[in-house]
Scaffold this motif. Structure first.
Motif, mmCIF file in Angstrom:
data_model
loop_
_atom_site.group_PDB
_atom_site.id
_atom_site.type_symbol
_atom_site.label_atom_id
_atom_site.label_comp_id
_atom_site.label_asym_id
_atom_site.label_seq_id
_atom_site.Cartn_x
_atom_site.Cartn_y
_atom_site.Cartn_z
ATOM 1 N N GLN A 1 4.572 5.703 -6.561
ATOM 2 C CA GLN A 1 3.504 6.545 -6.162
ATOM 3 C C GLN A 1 2.369 5.994 -6.252
ATOM 4 O O GLN A 1 1.664 5.918 -7.535
ATOM 5 C CB GLN A 1 3.708 8.142 -6.530
ATOM 6 N N ILE A 2 1.397 5.611 -5.293
ATOM 7 C CA ILE A 2 0.026 5.288 -5.618
ATOM 8 C C ILE A 2 -0.898 6.312 -5.007
ATOM 9 O O ILE A 2 -0.858 6.965 -4.213
ATOM 10 C CB ILE A 2 -0.261 4.013 -4.693
ATOM 11 N N ASN A 3 -1.987 6.427 -6.255
ATOM 12 C CA ASN A 3 -3.011 7.654 -5.596
ATOM 13 C C ASN A 3 -3.753 7.004 -4.873
ATOM 14 O O ASN A 3 -4.040 6.008 -4.644
ATOM 15 C CB ASN A 3 -3.770 7.885 -7.188
ATOM 16 N N GLU A 4 -4.477 7.989 -3.931
ATOM 17 C CA GLU A 4 -5.277 7.688 -3.035
ATOM 18 C C GLU A 4 -6.499 7.019 -3.281
ATOM 19 O O GLU A 4 -7.127 6.422 -2.661
ATOM 20 C CB GLU A 4 -5.801 9.142 -2.256
ATOM 21 N N LYS B 1 -5.632 3.360 -3.478
ATOM 22 C CA LYS B 1 -4.579 2.852 -2.459
ATOM 23 C C LYS B 1 -5.360 1.738 -1.765
ATOM 24 O O LYS B 1 -4.583 0.889 -1.292
ATOM 25 C CB LYS B 1 -4.219 4.004 -1.388
ATOM 26 N N ASN B 2 -6.746 1.689 -1.509
ATOM 27 C CA ASN B 2 -7.309 0.573 -0.631
ATOM 28 C C ASN B 2 -7.465 -0.791 -1.452
ATOM 29 O O ASN B 2 -7.774 -1.533 -0.976
ATOM 30 C CB ASN B 2 -8.989 0.993 -0.670
ATOM 31 N N SER B 3 -6.918 -0.616 -2.883
ATOM 32 C CA SER B 3 -6.902 -2.109 -3.711
ATOM 33 C C SER B 3 -5.554 -2.707 -3.416
ATOM 34 O O SER B 3 -5.356 -3.940 -4.000
ATOM 35 C CB SER B 3 -7.087 -1.681 -5.195
ATOM 36 N N PHE B 4 -4.863 -2.060 -2.630
ATOM 37 C CA PHE B 4 -3.458 -2.760 -2.142
ATOM 38 C C PHE B 4 -3.239 -3.161 -0.729
ATOM 39 O O PHE B 4 -3.956 -2.513 -0.077
ATOM 40 C CB PHE B 4 -2.356 -1.637 -2.659
ATOM 41 N N LYS C 1 0.903 -1.188 0.090
ATOM 42 C CA LYS C 1 -0.005 0.060 0.146
ATOM 43 C C LYS C 1 0.853 1.310 0.027
ATOM 44 O O LYS C 1 0.480 2.516 -0.482
ATOM 45 C CB LYS C 1 -0.847 0.011 1.235
ATOM 46 N N ASP C 2 2.147 1.218 0.511
ATOM 47 C CA ASP C 2 2.889 2.422 0.671
ATOM 48 C C ASP C 2 3.816 2.406 -0.685
ATOM 49 O O ASP C 2 4.581 3.546 -0.673
ATOM 50 C CB ASP C 2 3.704 2.380 1.831
ATOM 51 N N GLY C 3 3.684 1.809 -1.613
ATOM 52 C CA GLY C 3 4.339 1.936 -3.029
ATOM 53 C C GLY C 3 5.598 0.938 -2.932
ATOM 54 O O GLY C 3 6.125 0.930 -3.819
#
Length: 210
Positions: free
Chosen positions: A191-194, A197-200, A160-162
């Motif tokens: 970098q993961i967009n907000e 992010k819940n998909s990770f 989730k943190d990339g």
């Protein structure tokens, strides 16, 4: 004179006896014939009585049936009215149910669009990672050690943190995998967009062609 009177009495007695015998025989045969006629006539009388009883029974059954049918015919309009009232009382509920179903049907396309939009964003994110890995391979890998037309499949878990973990080879030559490892490492963290992010964390699979 005495002889004549004696003969007369004797003849009279004989005739009397004969008459009694004839009467007895006649009465015997006559009575037997009457009994036979009574026996032969009795079934006819019984049959007539049976027919009368059957007709009376039929009438006793048919009359109540006709009366009940007439009552049902008279009561049927009331039943029809009651059914119509029940239907009219139920129509608002049915219309409310239809409205709820229509609202739910209208809501479903929005949910589908959101899911499709999320998948598109994740795929776009994956595409950016692929481009980074290919760019690193171009820069950091000796192409003379790779044969054109070859490929390998890799899998990595994106957190989730990339960052990443568990980089594994799923198909292909291990030598090629060892050559491109560093290029995969350098592509992270990402970098993961907000909004996604819940998909990770989730698996990221990639086919690397040479």
């Amino acid at each position: 004179m005495r002889a004549k009177t004696k003969n007369f009495f004797e003849d009279f007695l004989i005739l009397l006896v004969i008459a009694i015998i004839i009467y007895a025989v006649y009465s015997f045969f006559f009575s037997s014939e009457e009994e036979q006629t009574q026996i032969t006539n009795s079934p006819v009388i019984i049959e007539k009585e049976d027919k009368k009883e059957n007709e009376e029974n039929k009438e006793s059954i048919i009359k109540p049936l006709e009366e009940s049918l007439e009552k049902n015919i008279e009561e049927s309009p009331q039943e029809i009215k009651i059914e119509e009232e029940i239907q009219t009382s139920q129509t608002p509920e049915i219309s409310e149910i239809k409205n709820e179903v229509e609202v739910k049907i209208e809501e479903k396309p929005e949910l589908k669009e959101e899911v499709i939009d999320e998948k598109a964003k994740i795929e776009k994110f994956y595409q950016s990672i692929r481009e980074k890995i290919y760019s690193n391979i171009e820069k950091n890998t000796d192409k003379s050690a790779l044969k054109s037309g070859e490929f390998i499949n890799i899998r990595v878990t994106i957190l989730k943190d990339g960052r990443f973990e568990q980089l594994t080879l799923t198909e292909g030559k291990k030598e090629y995998f060892e050559l491109i490892k560093t290029s995969v490492y350098k592509a992270f963290p990402v970098q993961i967009n907000e909004d996604i992010k819940n998909s990770f964390p989730r698996y990221f699979r990639m086919k690397i062609e040479f």
